[in-house]
Design a protein around this motif. Structure first.
Motif, PDB file in Angstrom:
ATOM      1  N   VAL A   2       0.838  -1.190   0.000  1.00 15.27           N
ATOM      2  CA  VAL A   2       0.000   0.000   0.000  1.00 15.27           C
ATOM      3  C   VAL A   2       0.879   1.249   0.000  1.00 15.27           C
ATOM      4  O   VAL A   2       1.815   1.361   0.782  1.00 15.27           O
ATOM      5  CB  VAL A   2      -0.923   0.016   1.230  1.00 15.27           C
ATOM      6  CG1 VAL A   2      -1.792   1.266   1.223  1.00 15.27           C
ATOM      7  CG2 VAL A   2      -1.794  -1.243   1.253  1.00 15.27           C
ATOM      8  N   GLN A   3       0.543   2.172  -0.879  1.00  7.66           N
ATOM      9  CA  GLN A   3       1.265   3.441  -0.923  1.00  7.66           C
ATOM     10  C   GLN A   3       0.284   4.587  -1.052  1.00  7.66           C
ATOM     11  O   GLN A   3      -0.691   4.492  -1.797  1.00  7.66           O
ATOM     12  CB  GLN A   3       2.242   3.483  -2.115  1.00  7.66           C
ATOM     13  CG  GLN A   3       3.516   2.699  -1.914  1.00  7.66           C
ATOM     14  CD  GLN A   3       4.537   2.989  -2.998  1.00  7.66           C
ATOM     15  OE1 GLN A   3       4.216   3.026  -4.173  1.00  7.66           O
ATOM     16  NE2 GLN A   3       5.782   3.207  -2.583  1.00  7.66           N
ATOM     17  N   LEU A   4       0.553   5.651  -0.310  1.00 10.78           N
ATOM     18  CA  LEU A   4      -0.188   6.895  -0.426  1.00 10.78           C
ATOM     19  C   LEU A   4       0.830   7.967  -0.772  1.00 10.78           C
ATOM     20  O   LEU A   4       1.721   8.257   0.032  1.00 10.78           O
ATOM     21  CB  LEU A   4      -0.903   7.261   0.869  1.00 10.78           C
ATOM     22  CG  LEU A   4      -2.205   6.520   1.216  1.00 10.78           C
ATOM     23  CD1 LEU A   4      -1.945   5.073   1.587  1.00 10.78           C
ATOM     24  CD2 LEU A   4      -2.943   7.238   2.316  1.00 10.78           C
ATOM     25  N   VAL A   5       0.687   8.557  -1.931  1.00 13.49           N
ATOM     26  CA  VAL A   5       1.641   9.562  -2.395  1.00 13.49           C
ATOM     27  C   VAL A   5       0.940  10.912  -2.456  1.00 13.49           C
ATOM     28  O   VAL A   5      -0.016  11.097  -3.208  1.00 13.49           O
ATOM     29  CB  VAL A   5       2.214   9.189  -3.777  1.00 13.49           C
ATOM     30  CG1 VAL A   5       3.189  10.258  -4.243  1.00 13.49           C
ATOM     31  CG2 VAL A   5       2.904   7.827  -3.710  1.00 13.49           C
ATOM     32  N   GLU A   6       1.443  11.826  -1.632  1.00 13.50           N
ATOM     33  CA  GLU A   6       0.856  13.158  -1.530  1.00 13.50           C
ATOM     34  C   GLU A   6       1.675  14.170  -2.322  1.00 13.50           C
ATOM     35  O   GLU A   6       2.885  14.019  -2.476  1.00 13.50           O
ATOM     36  CB  GLU A   6       0.813  13.597  -0.070  1.00 13.50           C
ATOM     37  CG  GLU A   6       0.049  12.649   0.830  1.00 13.50           C
ATOM     38  CD  GLU A   6       0.410  12.833   2.286  1.00 13.50           C
ATOM     39  OE1 GLU A   6      -0.244  12.239   3.151  1.00 13.50           O
ATOM     40  OE2 GLU A   6       1.358  13.596   2.559  1.00 13.50           O
ATOM     41  N   CYS A  22      -3.633  13.202  -3.309  1.00 19.05           N
ATOM     42  CA  CYS A  22      -3.126  11.972  -2.705  1.00 19.05           C
ATOM     43  C   CYS A  22      -3.606  10.796  -3.543  1.00 19.05           C
ATOM     44  O   CYS A  22      -4.814  10.593  -3.683  1.00 19.05           O
ATOM     45  CB  CYS A  22      -3.622  11.843  -1.273  1.00 19.05           C
ATOM     46  SG  CYS A  22      -3.219  10.276  -0.464  1.00 19.05           S
ATOM     47  N   THR A  23      -2.664  10.062  -4.075  1.00 23.09           N
ATOM     48  CA  THR A  23      -2.993   8.890  -4.883  1.00 23.09           C
ATOM     49  C   THR A  23      -2.658   7.637  -4.107  1.00 23.09           C
ATOM     50  O   THR A  23      -1.546   7.493  -3.582  1.00 23.09           O
ATOM     51  CB  THR A  23      -2.243   8.909  -6.216  1.00 23.09           C
ATOM     52  OG1 THR A  23      -2.625  10.078  -6.938  1.00 23.09           O
ATOM     53  CG2 THR A  23      -2.570   7.676  -7.040  1.00 23.09           C
ATOM     54  N   VAL A  24      -3.613   6.734  -4.046  1.00 19.27           N
ATOM     55  CA  VAL A  24      -3.484   5.496  -3.285  1.00 19.27           C
ATOM     56  C   VAL A  24      -3.293   4.328  -4.238  1.00 19.27           C
ATOM     57  O   VAL A  24      -4.005   4.212  -5.232  1.00 19.27           O
ATOM     58  CB  VAL A  24      -4.731   5.248  -2.424  1.00 19.27           C
ATOM     59  CG1 VAL A  24      -4.565   3.975  -1.596  1.00 19.27           C
ATOM     60  CG2 VAL A  24      -5.010   6.431  -1.524  1.00 19.27           C
ATOM     61  N   SER A  25      -2.355   3.487  -3.923  1.00 12.87           N
ATOM     62  CA  SER A  25      -2.169   2.254  -4.692  1.00 12.87           C
ATOM     63  C   SER A  25      -2.089   1.078  -3.729  1.00 12.87           C
ATOM     64  O   SER A  25      -1.657   1.215  -2.593  1.00 12.87           O
ATOM     65  CB  SER A  25      -0.914   2.334  -5.553  1.00 12.87           C
ATOM     66  OG  SER A  25       0.232   2.504  -4.748  1.00 12.87           O
ATOM     67  N   LYS A  73      -9.109   6.874 -10.381  1.00 14.88           N
ATOM     68  CA  LYS A  73      -7.667   7.083 -10.207  1.00 14.88           C
ATOM     69  C   LYS A  73      -7.227   6.877  -8.766  1.00 14.88           C
ATOM     70  O   LYS A  73      -6.054   7.109  -8.436  1.00 14.88           O
ATOM     71  CB  LYS A  73      -7.280   8.487 -10.672  1.00 14.88           C
ATOM     72  CG  LYS A  73      -7.515   8.725 -12.158  1.00 14.88           C
ATOM     73  CD  LYS A  73      -7.078  10.118 -12.567  1.00 14.88           C
ATOM     74  CE  LYS A  73      -7.291  10.335 -14.062  1.00 14.88           C
ATOM     75  NZ  LYS A  73      -6.885  11.700 -14.497  1.00 14.88           N
ATOM     76  N   ASN A  74      -8.169   6.457  -7.905  1.00 11.76           N
ATOM     77  CA  ASN A  74      -7.840   6.247  -6.485  1.00 11.76           C
ATOM     78  C   ASN A  74      -7.139   7.471  -5.891  1.00 11.76           C
ATOM     79  O   ASN A  74      -6.150   7.352  -5.164  1.00 11.76           O
ATOM     80  CB  ASN A  74      -6.962   5.013  -6.304  1.00 11.76           C
ATOM     81  CG  ASN A  74      -7.713   3.860  -5.655  1.00 11.76           C
ATOM     82  OD1 ASN A  74      -8.942   3.858  -5.579  1.00 11.76           O
ATOM     83  ND2 ASN A  74      -6.978   2.886  -5.173  1.00 11.76           N
ATOM     84  N   THR A  75      -7.668   8.627  -6.209  1.00 12.71           N
ATOM     85  CA  THR A  75      -7.038   9.890  -5.801  1.00 12.71           C
ATOM     86  C   THR A  75      -8.041  10.768  -5.077  1.00 12.71           C
ATOM     87  O   THR A  75      -9.213  10.832  -5.465  1.00 12.71           O
ATOM     88  CB  THR A  75      -6.488  10.627  -7.031  1.00 12.71           C
ATOM     89  OG1 THR A  75      -5.487   9.809  -7.650  1.00 12.71           O
ATOM     90  CG2 THR A  75      -5.851  11.953  -6.638  1.00 12.71           C
ATOM     91  N   VAL A  76      -7.561  11.431  -4.035  1.00  9.10           N
ATOM     92  CA  VAL A  76      -8.375  12.399  -3.309  1.00  9.10           C
ATOM     93  C   VAL A  76      -7.668  13.746  -3.367  1.00  9.10           C
ATOM     94  O   VAL A  76      -6.434  13.813  -3.394  1.00  9.10           O
ATOM     95  CB  VAL A  76      -8.600  11.959  -1.846  1.00  9.10           C
ATOM     96  CG1 VAL A  76      -7.296  11.936  -1.059  1.00  9.10           C
ATOM     97  CG2 VAL A  76      -9.623  12.831  -1.162  1.00  9.10           C
ATOM     98  N   PHE A  77      -8.456  14.806  -3.429  1.00 12.39           N
ATOM     99  CA  PHE A  77      -7.933  16.153  -3.529  1.00 12.39           C
ATOM    100  C   PHE A  77      -8.451  16.998  -2.363  1.00 12.39           C
ATOM    101  O   PHE A  77      -9.516  16.732  -1.816  1.00 12.39           O
ATOM    102  CB  PHE A  77      -8.381  16.808  -4.847  1.00 12.39           C
ATOM    103  CG  PHE A  77      -8.039  16.016  -6.065  1.00 12.39           C
ATOM    104  CD1 PHE A  77      -8.969  15.158  -6.638  1.00 12.39           C
ATOM    105  CD2 PHE A  77      -6.789  16.125  -6.656  1.00 12.39           C
ATOM    106  CE1 PHE A  77      -8.671  14.421  -7.768  1.00 12.39           C
ATOM    107  CE2 PHE A  77      -6.472  15.391  -7.784  1.00 12.39           C
ATOM    108  CZ  PHE A  77      -7.413  14.538  -8.345  1.00 12.39           C
ATOM    109  N   LEU A  78      -7.690  18.004  -2.020  1.00 12.17           N
ATOM    110  CA  LEU A  78      -8.136  18.997  -1.051  1.00 12.17           C
ATOM    111  C   LEU A  78      -7.810  20.369  -1.626  1.00 12.17           C
ATOM    112  O   LEU A  78      -6.651  20.758  -1.680  1.00 12.17           O
ATOM    113  CB  LEU A  78      -7.475  18.817   0.313  1.00 12.17           C
ATOM    114  CG  LEU A  78      -8.018  19.734   1.411  1.00 12.17           C
ATOM    115  CD1 LEU A  78      -9.453  19.367   1.756  1.00 12.17           C
ATOM    116  CD2 LEU A  78      -7.136  19.677   2.661  1.00 12.17           C
TER     117      LEU A  78
END
Length: 114
Positions: A2-6, A22-25, A73-78
Motif C-alpha cells: 500500500v502506498q499513499l503519495v501526496e 493523494c494517490t493510493v495504490s 484514479k484512487n485519488t483524493v484532492f483537497l
C-alpha cells in the motif's frame, strides 16, 4: 504494498490557495481523509469523503476547503482557498479500506504567511 503519495504543499501568503492531492495504490479505499498537525498540537481531521460521496469538514475550514475524489484514479484532492496562518501544518492523507484498516501518507507541509 500500500502506498499513499501526496503532493501539492508549499508556502503561500494569507488569502492564497493550494491544492493537495493523494494517490493510493495497493488497496481499494472505502473512505479517504485529510488530517493536519500543527507544531505542538494534536493531529486533527480536516475533511473526509466516503466512496459514496458523503463529506464532512471540521468547522474551521467550512466554506474555504473542498475535498473531492476520483475513484477511477484512487485519488483524493483537497482544494484550500482563503488560507490563513492558522492553517499552517503538516497535512496527512488517510485512506481506510473496507476492513477498516487505516493507511497514512508521509505528510506534506503547508505554510501560510501573514
Amino acid at each position: 504494498q500500500v502506498q499513499l503519495v501526496e503532493s501539492g504543499g508549499g508556502l503561500v501568503q494569507a488569502g492564497g490557495s493550494l491544492r493537495l492531492s493523494c494517490t493510493v495504490s495497493g488497496i481499494m479505499f472505502n473512505a479517504m481523509a485529510w488530517y493536519r498537525q500543527a507544531p505542538g498540537k494534536e493531529r486533527e481531521l480536516v475533511a473526509d469523503i466516503t466512496r459514496d460521496g458523503s463529506i464532512n469538514y471540521v468547522d474551521s475550514v467550512k466554506g474555504r476547503f473542498t475535498i473531492s475524489r476520483d475513484n477511477a484514479k484512487n485519488t483524493v484532492f483537497l482544494q484550500m482557498n482563503g488560507l490563513k496562518p492558522e492553517d499552517t501544518a503538516v497535512y496527512y492523507c488517510n485512506a481506510q479500506d473496507f476492513g477498516w484498516v487505516n493507511y497514512w501518507g508521509q505528510g506534506t507541509q503547508v505554510t501560510v504567511s501573514s
